[in-house]
Write an enzyme that holds these catalytic residues in place. Structure first.
Site, mmCIF file in Angstrom:
data_model
loop_
_atom_site.group_PDB
_atom_site.id
_atom_site.type_symbol
_atom_site.label_atom_id
_atom_site.label_comp_id
_atom_site.label_asym_id
_atom_site.label_seq_id
_atom_site.Cartn_x
_atom_site.Cartn_y
_atom_site.Cartn_z
ATOM 1 C CD GLU A 441 -2.959 -0.888 0.028
ATOM 2 O OE1 GLU A 441 -2.982 0.166 -0.642
ATOM 3 O OE2 GLU A 441 -3.626 -1.887 -0.253
HETATM 4 C C1 FAD Z 1 2.966 -9.700 0.841
HETATM 5 C C2 FAD Z 1 2.692 -8.676 -0.191
HETATM 6 C C3 FAD Z 1 1.377 -8.406 -0.544
HETATM 7 C C4 FAD Z 1 1.111 -7.477 -1.545
HETATM 8 N N1 FAD Z 1 -0.179 -7.284 -1.981
HETATM 9 C C5 FAD Z 1 -0.391 -6.579 -3.115
HETATM 10 C C6 FAD Z 1 -1.673 -6.557 -3.732
HETATM 11 O O1 FAD Z 1 -2.641 -7.125 -3.220
HETATM 12 N N2 FAD Z 1 -1.810 -5.900 -4.915
HETATM 13 C C7 FAD Z 1 -0.772 -5.254 -5.512
HETATM 14 O O2 FAD Z 1 -0.964 -4.703 -6.579
HETATM 15 N N3 FAD Z 1 0.456 -5.244 -4.950
HETATM 16 C C8 FAD Z 1 0.665 -5.886 -3.775
HETATM 17 N N4 FAD Z 1 1.908 -5.902 -3.212
HETATM 18 C C9 FAD Z 1 2.975 -5.156 -3.834
HETATM 19 C C10 FAD Z 1 3.416 -3.943 -3.021
HETATM 20 O O3 FAD Z 1 2.407 -2.981 -3.007
HETATM 21 C C11 FAD Z 1 4.732 -3.437 -3.646
HETATM 22 O O4 FAD Z 1 5.716 -4.403 -3.358
HETATM 23 C C12 FAD Z 1 5.115 -2.078 -3.108
HETATM 24 O O5 FAD Z 1 4.238 -1.105 -3.602
HETATM 25 C C13 FAD Z 1 6.547 -1.674 -3.498
HETATM 26 O O6 FAD Z 1 6.780 -1.887 -4.858
HETATM 27 P P1 FAD Z 1 8.071 -2.706 -5.324
HETATM 28 O O7 FAD Z 1 8.123 -3.953 -4.527
HETATM 29 O O8 FAD Z 1 8.037 -2.827 -6.784
HETATM 30 O O9 FAD Z 1 9.289 -1.809 -4.874
HETATM 31 P P2 FAD Z 1 9.945 -0.621 -5.710
HETATM 32 O O10 FAD Z 1 8.890 0.226 -6.291
HETATM 33 O O11 FAD Z 1 10.948 -1.182 -6.631
HETATM 34 O O12 FAD Z 1 10.683 0.198 -4.571
HETATM 35 C C14 FAD Z 1 11.917 -0.233 -3.984
HETATM 36 C C15 FAD Z 1 12.389 0.804 -2.956
HETATM 37 O O13 FAD Z 1 12.637 2.045 -3.614
HETATM 38 C C16 FAD Z 1 11.902 3.092 -3.023
HETATM 39 N N5 FAD Z 1 11.470 4.016 -4.075
HETATM 40 C C17 FAD Z 1 10.908 3.706 -5.261
HETATM 41 N N6 FAD Z 1 10.680 4.824 -5.977
HETATM 42 C C18 FAD Z 1 11.086 5.855 -5.222
HETATM 43 C C19 FAD Z 1 11.115 7.275 -5.399
HETATM 44 N N7 FAD Z 1 10.644 7.852 -6.502
HETATM 45 N N8 FAD Z 1 11.629 8.032 -4.415
HETATM 46 C C20 FAD Z 1 12.095 7.472 -3.275
HETATM 47 N N9 FAD Z 1 12.107 6.146 -3.055
HETATM 48 C C21 FAD Z 1 11.611 5.343 -4.014
HETATM 49 C C22 FAD Z 1 10.730 2.410 -2.327
HETATM 50 O O14 FAD Z 1 10.247 3.198 -1.244
HETATM 51 C C23 FAD Z 1 11.369 1.114 -1.876
HETATM 52 O O15 FAD Z 1 12.015 1.314 -0.652
HETATM 53 C C24 FAD Z 1 2.188 -6.780 -2.171
HETATM 54 C C25 FAD Z 1 3.506 -7.037 -1.769
HETATM 55 C C26 FAD Z 1 3.765 -7.973 -0.829
HETATM 56 C C27 FAD Z 1 5.204 -8.271 -0.488
#
Ligand code: FAD
Length: 604
Positions: A441
């Site tokens: 989220e």
């Molecule tokens: C158990 C679990 C349940 C989930 N459930 C759902 C679901 O139901 N539906 C769904 O769609 N998704 C779901 N997710 C996905 C989750 O919402 C994402 O993993 C999360 O939004 C982060 O995206 P990412 O993993 O691609 O990380 P990334 O976007 O790659 O981010 C990696 C890091 O970089 C930082 N970062 C990225 N961009 C920036 C920026 N511009 N400035 C500063 N910092 C930045 C982030 O804060 C993070 O620390 C789930 C994930 C898990 C692990």
């Protein structure tokens, strides 16, 4: 193992004595039935469901976790029966319109439910929780036919919902979404792509699952402006059991919330239906996100509360050495842990976060009720006004409370010493489960950017901080001469001034150095969380003091404990905010100067 007990006394204190929900409900178009008796009955019945049915599955669900066999996910033993009991009680539609089979009660009651269920068993609560997001999206953005088709089974809970945003290459940056939506002659779309990390993507709790999916039309503009939103059911309505080209490819193996199915979802020419306008999918999703994020903020206090329910009895039972001020229990071999200052520090932190966070969420719940009133009264200005008020609170609640919930879950484990690390006591599960809350989220980093970049600087040039901090100023001015409340009042005045100063200084620096927004965002978010929690602790202290003087619904010790916890928060926790204020104002150089290739000289 902590056994969940609903904190009804604290909930009632906030509902009746601090926030006067009775008067609040009288102002709502859907509040008439939410009388104190009705609210009391709901809390009592929910407590039974959570204590007797949902809570007892928390540890066994973790041990067993979900399984995928022949393309079908099964939930741990007992989940199906518990979910059926939840559905039979009409709980899913508590705050949803009566025309779709709901009870039409205010949204705040839904948040109280979310808190109780989530504290008893967060992974279980995620199944109905995700559905609520799907229901809100369809209700706000769906057309009449979509509402007629999907809202009744979702509201009744016989169908469930998901949100499918994340793909392997993007979670935060949804402008990179690749899933395709091909228009068909009959007005539907063929959806093809892979979504990962989808909570409740598949399971055996309901007869159908309604996926809300972000996808891109063939000629859509690049980036976030080219994303549309679709309903893609597991089974098309009227064709239950016949595959619609949506399958769970695999279950993610993960650190915690093991009983919540986190799925890789493959969409292969699945039939979908657009919600809202073409290329406006992310805007529709944002309404979805605000309510989802308050729901996730509840996870912070849920874990703080459950961890406290585990560590408090342990600290009273386990004996170690003697209290520094002299023997407390001379006949016993040693004094209980709770007599040691450092253990008390860890316990009081948990209590302060659980109860302070609960106050923050209940306050926001009233804003959410007001926002929904705007929809019910067809008053767009009202909706927008309250949505914007809530929009300021949301990143603070989500970012700060989930970080603090995780921190105090760790403290609770520490109270157990080495025994906290061993599975038997259930504390390590709480820590593992709490970890995800700061990631999904929108990560804490993204909440910080949303707060500082979007809400504070871009949209309001600091007005939202000025507006909220006025509450602190008003309290401070009013009670500065009150001998009981003066210490809180004085600190609130200082915090209000500092919060505004921080905002202005960051705004001035960021005008010249854009990196400032990102480098300052985490500290600003945390500072804002402490500032907001300070206000709600002062408010609780004031009510407790008044009840001690004039009599209240609870015994005097309850109110004294509130005052003691407020003292602890102000004296021992609030000073941390000072460090965040200092950090937020530091120039960007120390964070940004190191070249990426110089972060390590030993490895890539
Ligand atoms: C158990 C679990 C349940 C989930 N459930 C759902 C679901 O139901 N539906 C769904 O769609 N998704 C779901 N997710 C996905 C989750 O919402 C994402 O993993 C999360 O939004 C982060 O995206 P990412 O993993 O691609 O990380 P990334 O976007 O790659 O981010 C990696 C890091 O970089 C930082 N970062 C990225 N961009 C920036 C920026 N511009 N400035 C500063 N910092 C930045 C982030 O804060 C993070 O620390 C789930 C994930 C898990 C692990």
């Amino acid at each position: 193992m902590p056994t969940y007990k609903a904190p009804l006394r604290d909930m009632r204190f906030l509902i009746n004595e601090v926030f006067d929900f009775e008067s609040h409900y009288k102002t709502l178009p859907n509040g008439e039935e939410a009388t104190p008796d009705m609210v009391e009955a709901i809390l009592g019945e929910l407590a039974k469901l959570c204590e007797n049915t949902i809570g007892p599955l928390y540890h066994s669900g973790d041990h067993e976790s979900c399984k995928l066999e022949d393309g079908q996910v099964t939930t741990p033993k007992g989940y199906k029966e518990a979910y059926q009991e939840y559905v039979a009680g009409g709980w899913q539609g508590l705050s949803h319109p009566a025309e779709y089979g709901g009870q039409g009660l205010p949204m705040s009651l839904g948040l109280f439910k979310q808190e109780m269920m989530g504290t008893a068993n967060w992974p279980f609560a995620m199944y109905p929780g995700l559905s609520l997001g799907a229901m809100n999206t369809i209700q706000l953005h769906g057309d009449e036919e979509q509402k007629a088709t999907y809202l009744t089974p979702l509201t009744e809970g016989t169908w469930a919902g998901t949100m499918c945003l994340t793909e392997p290459q993007c979670g935060t940056d949804l402008g990179q979404v690749k899933t395709k939506a091909e228009p068909q002659a009959d007005g539907s779309y063929k959806i093809t792509g892979t979504k990962i990390f989808i909570s409740s993507g598949d399971h055996d709790l309901t007869e159908n699952i309604v996926h809300i999916v972000l996808a891109r039309l063939p000629d859509a503009p690049k980036g976030t402006k080219g994303i549309s939103l679709f309903i893609v059911p597991k089974y098309l309505p009227g064709k239950i059991g016949e595959s619609n080209g949506v399958v769970c490819g695999s279950l993610e193996k993960k650190m915690g919330i093991k009983a919540s199915a986190t799925c890789v979802m493959n969409f292969d020419d699945a039939t979908g239906f657009m919600i809202g306008e073409e290329n406006k999918g992310l805007e529709c999703m944002f309404t979805f996100m605000n309510s989802a994020r308050i729901g996730t903020a509840c996870q912070g206090i849920a874990h703080a509360e459950l961890a406290y329910q585990g560590s408090l009895p342990y600290a009273k039972e386990r004996r170690s050495m003697r209290a520094l001020s002299g023997k407390k229990d001379p006949d016993a071999v040693a004094d209980a842990l709770i007599h040691h200052g450092d253990v008390r520090r860890m316990l009081l932190k948990q209590k302060a976060i659980a109860e302070g966070g609960r106050a923050m969420i209940y306050f926001a719940a009233q804003y959410a009720d007001n926002m929904i009133s705007g929809i019910l009264e067809d008053d767009k200005d009202k909706y927008d006004r309250w949505d914007s008020e809530l929009g300021f609170l949301t990143p603070i609640l989500k970012g700060f409370l989930t970080e603090k919930g995780l921190e105090v879950a760790n403290d609770a484990m520490q109270v157990f010493g080495g025994h906290g690390y061993i599975k038997e006591h259930g504390m390590e599960q709480i820590v593992r489960d709490a970890r995800i809350a700061t990631l999904y989220e929108g990560t804490t980093g993204i909440q910080g950017l949303d707060l500082l970049g979007r809400k504070v600087l871009l949209s309001s040039r600091g007005k939202c901080v000025r507006d909220f901090s006025k509450k602190l100023l008003d309290f401070g001015r009013k009670y500065l001469t009150d001998s009981d409340l003066r210490p809180y009042a004085w600190k609130l005045l200082k915090i209000a001034a500092e919060w505004n100063y921080l905002t202005t200084r960051i705004m001035l620096v960021a005008a010249k150095d854009r990196d400032m927004v990102s480098t300052a965002s985490h500290d600003f978010l945390m500072y804002s969380g402490y500032a907001m929690m300070a206000y709600f602790w002062a408010l609780q202290a004031k009510v407790a003091r008044d009840k001690l003087e004039n009599g209240g619904n609870e015994p005097k010790e309850f109110y004294q404990a509130k005052l003691a916890t407020a003292d602890f928060f102000f004296e021992r926790m609030l000073p941390t905010a000072k460090g965040h204020a200092e950090g937020a104002l530091k120039p960007t150089k120390s964070t940004m100067q190191l070249a990426p290739e110089h972060f390590s000289f030993d490895y890539e």
